[in-house]
Motif scaffolding. Structure first.
Motif, PDB file in Angstrom:
ATOM      1  N   LEU A 109       3.282  -4.552   0.461  1.00 25.95           N
ATOM      2  CA  LEU A 109       3.299  -4.228   1.893  1.00 25.95           C
ATOM      3  C   LEU A 109       2.525  -2.958   2.182  1.00 25.95           C
ATOM      4  CD1 LEU A 109       6.972  -4.969   2.958  1.00 25.95           C
ATOM      5  CD2 LEU A 109       4.915  -6.050   3.850  1.00 25.95           C
ATOM      6  N   SER A 110       2.684  -1.956   1.334  1.00 29.93           N
ATOM      7  CA  SER A 110       2.039  -0.674   1.594  1.00 29.93           C
ATOM      8  C   SER A 110       0.536  -0.727   1.369  1.00 29.93           C
ATOM      9  CB  SER A 110       2.659   0.430   0.754  1.00 29.93           C
ATOM     10  OG  SER A 110       2.369   0.267  -0.609  1.00 29.93           O
ATOM     11  N   HIS A 111       0.068  -1.639   0.533  1.00 30.27           N
ATOM     12  CA  HIS A 111      -1.373  -1.716   0.249  1.00 30.27           C
ATOM     13  C   HIS A 111      -2.116  -2.661   1.178  1.00 30.27           C
ATOM     14  CE1 HIS A 111      -1.847   1.016  -2.999  1.00 30.27           C
ATOM     15  NE2 HIS A 111      -0.785   0.523  -3.593  1.00 30.27           N
ATOM     16  N   LYS A 112      -1.418  -3.270   2.125  1.00 28.80           N
ATOM     17  CA  LYS A 112      -2.113  -4.094   3.110  1.00 28.80           C
ATOM     18  C   LYS A 112      -2.813  -3.212   4.130  1.00 28.80           C
ATOM     19  CE  LYS A 112       0.521  -8.254   2.647  1.00 28.80           C
ATOM     20  NZ  LYS A 112       1.363  -9.231   3.293  1.00 28.80           N
ATOM     21  N   HIS A 113      -2.465  -1.942   4.139  1.00 23.32           N
ATOM     22  CA  HIS A 113      -3.094  -0.984   5.040  1.00 23.32           C
ATOM     23  C   HIS A 113      -3.659   0.142   4.189  1.00 23.32           C
ATOM     24  CE1 HIS A 113      -1.328  -2.720   8.666  1.00 23.32           C
ATOM     25  NE2 HIS A 113      -0.306  -2.985   7.897  1.00 23.32           N
TER      26      HIS A 113
ATOM     27  N   HIS B 286       3.822   2.141   3.579  1.00 19.80           N
ATOM     28  CA  HIS B 286       2.733   2.982   3.097  1.00 19.80           C
ATOM     29  C   HIS B 286       3.133   4.457   3.158  1.00 19.80           C
ATOM     30  CE1 HIS B 286      -1.398   4.038   2.172  1.00 19.80           C
ATOM     31  NE2 HIS B 286      -1.362   4.919   3.164  1.00 19.80           N
ATOM     32  N   GLN B 287       3.766   4.854   4.256  1.00 13.84           N
ATOM     33  CA  GLN B 287       4.143   6.251   4.451  1.00 13.84           C
ATOM     34  C   GLN B 287       5.332   6.675   3.592  1.00 13.84           C
ATOM     35  OE1 GLN B 287       4.960   6.619   8.601  1.00 13.84           O
ATOM     36  NE2 GLN B 287       2.825   6.382   9.215  1.00 13.84           N
ATOM     37  N   HIS B 288       6.293   5.780   3.389  1.00 14.25           N
ATOM     38  CA  HIS B 288       7.552   6.162   2.757  1.00 14.25           C
ATOM     39  C   HIS B 288       7.855   5.380   1.477  1.00 14.25           C
ATOM     40  CE1 HIS B 288       8.420   8.479   6.347  1.00 14.25           C
ATOM     41  NE2 HIS B 288       8.137   7.412   7.079  1.00 14.25           N
ATOM     42  N   GLY B 289       6.827   4.854   0.839  1.00  9.55           N
ATOM     43  CA  GLY B 289       7.021   4.046  -0.361  1.00  9.55           C
ATOM     44  C   GLY B 289       7.775   4.761  -1.454  1.00  9.55           C
ATOM     45  N   HIS B 290       7.505   6.042  -1.647  1.00 10.66           N
ATOM     46  CA  HIS B 290       8.176   6.803  -2.706  1.00 10.66           C
ATOM     47  C   HIS B 290       9.677   6.903  -2.425  1.00 10.66           C
ATOM     48  CE1 HIS B 290       8.523   9.562  -6.025  1.00 10.66           C
ATOM     49  NE2 HIS B 290       9.105  10.461  -5.236  1.00 10.66           N
ATOM     50  N   LYS B 291      10.035   7.151  -1.186  1.00 11.83           N
ATOM     51  CA  LYS B 291      11.449   7.251  -0.822  1.00 11.83           C
ATOM     52  C   LYS B 291      12.151   5.900  -0.969  1.00 11.83           C
ATOM     53  CE  LYS B 291      10.946  11.096   2.388  1.00 11.83           C
ATOM     54  NZ  LYS B 291      11.088  11.535   3.791  1.00 11.83           N
ATOM     55  N   ILE B 292      11.446   4.834  -0.621  1.00 13.18           N
ATOM     56  CA  ILE B 292      12.009   3.496  -0.771  1.00 13.18           C
ATOM     57  C   ILE B 292      12.266   3.204  -2.243  1.00 13.18           C
ATOM     58  CG2 ILE B 292      11.581   1.022  -0.456  1.00 13.18           C
ATOM     59  CD1 ILE B 292       9.920   1.824   2.055  1.00 13.18           C
ATOM     60  N   ASP B 293      11.308   3.547  -3.102  1.00 12.97           N
ATOM     61  CA  ASP B 293      11.482   3.354  -4.545  1.00 12.97           C
ATOM     62  C   ASP B 293      12.681   4.135  -5.070  1.00 12.97           C
ATOM     63  OD1 ASP B 293       9.346   1.633  -4.716  1.00 12.97           O
ATOM     64  OD2 ASP B 293       7.968   3.100  -5.603  1.00 12.97           O
TER      65      ASP B 293
ATOM     66  N   GLU C  95      -5.896   3.948   4.124  1.00  9.89           N
ATOM     67  CA  GLU C  95      -5.780   5.202   4.860  1.00  9.89           C
ATOM     68  C   GLU C  95      -6.308   5.092   6.280  1.00  9.89           C
ATOM     69  OE1 GLU C  95      -4.145   7.841   3.778  1.00  9.89           O
ATOM     70  OE2 GLU C  95      -3.761   6.869   1.876  1.00  9.89           O
ATOM     71  N   GLY C  96      -7.307   4.258   6.504  1.00 12.48           N
ATOM     72  CA  GLY C  96      -7.895   4.117   7.828  1.00 12.48           C
ATOM     73  C   GLY C  96      -7.140   3.165   8.726  1.00 12.48           C
ATOM     74  N   GLY C  97      -6.105   2.520   8.185  1.00 12.25           N
ATOM     75  CA  GLY C  97      -5.293   1.621   8.986  1.00 12.25           C
ATOM     76  C   GLY C  97      -5.837   0.213   9.071  1.00 12.25           C
ATOM     77  N   THR C  98      -6.835  -0.138   8.258  1.00 10.41           N
ATOM     78  CA  THR C  98      -7.360  -1.490   8.309  1.00 10.41           C
ATOM     79  C   THR C  98      -6.608  -2.355   7.313  1.00 10.41           C
ATOM     80  OG1 THR C  98      -9.075  -0.963   6.694  1.00 10.41           O
ATOM     81  CG2 THR C  98      -9.663  -0.779   9.012  1.00 10.41           C
ATOM     82  N   LYS C  99      -6.522  -3.625   7.629  1.00 13.90           N
ATOM     83  CA  LYS C  99      -5.811  -4.553   6.760  1.00 13.90           C
ATOM     84  C   LYS C  99      -6.712  -5.031   5.633  1.00 13.90           C
ATOM     85  CE  LYS C  99      -2.919  -6.551  10.303  1.00 13.90           C
ATOM     86  NZ  LYS C  99      -2.563  -7.789  10.952  1.00 13.90           N
ATOM     87  N   HIS C 100      -6.063  -5.373   4.520  1.00 14.91           N
ATOM     88  CA  HIS C 100      -6.755  -5.995   3.393  1.00 14.91           C
ATOM     89  C   HIS C 100      -6.389  -7.462   3.386  1.00 14.91           C
ATOM     90  CE1 HIS C 100      -7.910  -2.147   1.792  1.00 14.91           C
ATOM     91  NE2 HIS C 100      -6.661  -1.734   1.856  1.00 14.91           N
ATOM     92  N   ASP C 101      -7.149  -8.257   2.682  1.00 15.39           N
ATOM     93  CA  ASP C 101      -6.793  -9.659   2.526  1.00 15.39           C
ATOM     94  C   ASP C 101      -5.469  -9.743   1.803  1.00 15.39           C
ATOM     95  OD1 ASP C 101      -9.166 -10.433   3.687  1.00 15.39           O
ATOM     96  OD2 ASP C 101     -10.209 -10.644   1.764  1.00 15.39           O
TER      97      ASP C 101
END
Length: 98
Positions: free
Chosen positions: A66-70, A23-30, A72-78
């Protein structure tokens, strides 16, 4: 508790950490994936361009998931669903469909 249950319990914190980092470094990973794909494509002289492009796309999609499972508030999505408020998802505050 079985072996797989123990393994899942031990790997859960690592999975959460990977999701946070994605979530934090997705752009760098891409950017890194693009650079690696270009390098491999040059080294193979374009022979496997379609396979490299396909693999890069799948890797980027995995990082995105992976980045969208969290949020901004740090909660998980389904795992199977789209987070609310994202394209294709339910906008926040919308009542559930009946």
């Amino acid at each position: 508790m079985g072996f797989l249950d123990n393994l899942k319990a031990k790997l859960s914190p690592a999975k959460d950490k990977v999701g946070d980092l994605a979530h934090q470094h997705g752009h760098k990973i891409d950017q890194g994936l693009d650079k690696a794909a270009r390098t491999v494509d040059q080294k193979t002289k374009g022979k496997y361009s379609d396979k490299i492009e396909s693999g890069t796309k799948k890797a980027k999609e995995a990082v995105e998931r992976l980045s969208h499972k969290h949020d901004e508030g740090g909660t998980k999505h389904d795992e199977g669903g789209t987070p609310p408020g994202t394209p294709g998802g339910t906008p926040p505050g919308t009542p559930p469909a009946s």
